[in-house]
Motif scaffolding. Sequence first.
Motif, mmCIF file in Angstrom:
data_model
loop_
_atom_site.group_PDB
_atom_site.id
_atom_site.type_symbol
_atom_site.label_atom_id
_atom_site.label_comp_id
_atom_site.label_asym_id
_atom_site.label_seq_id
_atom_site.Cartn_x
_atom_site.Cartn_y
_atom_site.Cartn_z
ATOM 1 N N VAL A 143 0.823 -1.220 0.000
ATOM 2 C CA VAL A 143 0.000 0.000 0.000
ATOM 3 C C VAL A 143 0.852 1.263 0.000
ATOM 4 O O VAL A 143 0.329 2.368 0.118
ATOM 5 N N GLY A 144 2.175 1.094 -0.112
ATOM 6 C CA GLY A 144 3.074 2.234 -0.208
ATOM 7 C C GLY A 144 3.319 2.960 1.099
ATOM 8 O O GLY A 144 3.619 4.151 1.107
ATOM 9 N N LYS A 145 3.195 2.233 2.190
ATOM 10 C CA LYS A 145 3.416 2.841 3.506
ATOM 11 C C LYS A 145 4.540 2.122 4.232
ATOM 12 O O LYS A 145 4.757 0.934 4.048
ATOM 13 N N LYS A 146 5.233 2.869 5.093
ATOM 14 C CA LYS A 146 6.253 2.286 5.950
ATOM 15 C C LYS A 146 5.538 1.559 7.087
ATOM 16 O O LYS A 146 4.576 2.085 7.650
ATOM 17 N N ALA A 147 6.000 0.367 7.398
ATOM 18 C CA ALA A 147 5.390 -0.382 8.501
ATOM 19 C C ALA A 147 5.571 0.397 9.798
ATOM 20 O O ALA A 147 6.685 0.753 10.169
ATOM 21 N N SER A 148 4.454 0.658 10.459
ATOM 22 C CA SER A 148 4.511 1.340 11.746
ATOM 23 C C SER A 148 3.376 0.825 12.625
ATOM 24 O O SER A 148 2.337 0.398 12.134
ATOM 25 N N ALA A 149 3.643 0.874 13.912
ATOM 26 C CA ALA A 149 2.683 0.338 14.876
ATOM 27 C C ALA A 149 1.960 1.461 15.599
ATOM 28 O O ALA A 149 2.527 2.528 15.839
#
Length: 191
Positions: A91-97
Motif C-alpha cells: 500500500v506504499g506505507k512504511k510499517a509502523s505500529a
Amino acid sequence: MKTTDSKKAAANKQSMQKSTEVKPKKDAATGLKELFEDSLKDIYWAEKALTKALPTMARNATSADLIEAINSHLTETEEHITRLEKVFELVGKKASAKKCDAMEGLIEEGKGILEETEKGVVRDAGIIAASQKIEHYEIATYGTLRQFAETLGLTEAANLLEQTLDEEKGADKKLTEVAVNAVNLEAAEAD
C-alpha cells in the motif's frame, strides 16, 4: 397530556444522542483506505506485543501439547509480522505500529490468569481460555482487513491477510483440541 409527554420524550432522545456523539480526532480516517492502513498499524502492534507475551505463557504452562501449540504459534506470529510488513509495502506505507488497546487488554487479562492460578492443569486451562480470546480477536481483525483489502482492489494484500487469517483459525482449533482432549478434563478432576 400525550402531546407534552411525546415532546419530552423526543427532547430526551435528542439530548441523549448529542451526549453520546463522539467527535473525531483531527487525523481521523475519512476513507476506507485510511481506515485499512490505521487498522494495519493496530494489528502490527498487537502481533509484536504477542511475540513478547507468548513466551511467558509457554513458560507458565505445564501441558506439553499446550507448550508446543504456543511455541508453534509464536513462530507463526513472527511470520504474521513479516506478512504485515509486506502488506504495508504493497500500500506504499512504511510499517509502523499504533498501540492496540484491545490486545493490550487481552494480554493483561492473560497475565491476570497466571497470577490467579497455581501452576498446573487449572492454569493451563486458563492459558488456553486467554489464548483463545486473543485468537478470536485476531480472527475478527484479519477477516475485516482481508475484506477491506478486497474491497479496495488490493488482491495481493488480501491474499497475504487470508493466509494469516487461516493460520489464526488453525491456532484456535489446535487450542480447542488441547483443551478438549486433555487439559479441561484434567482440570475438572483437580476440583
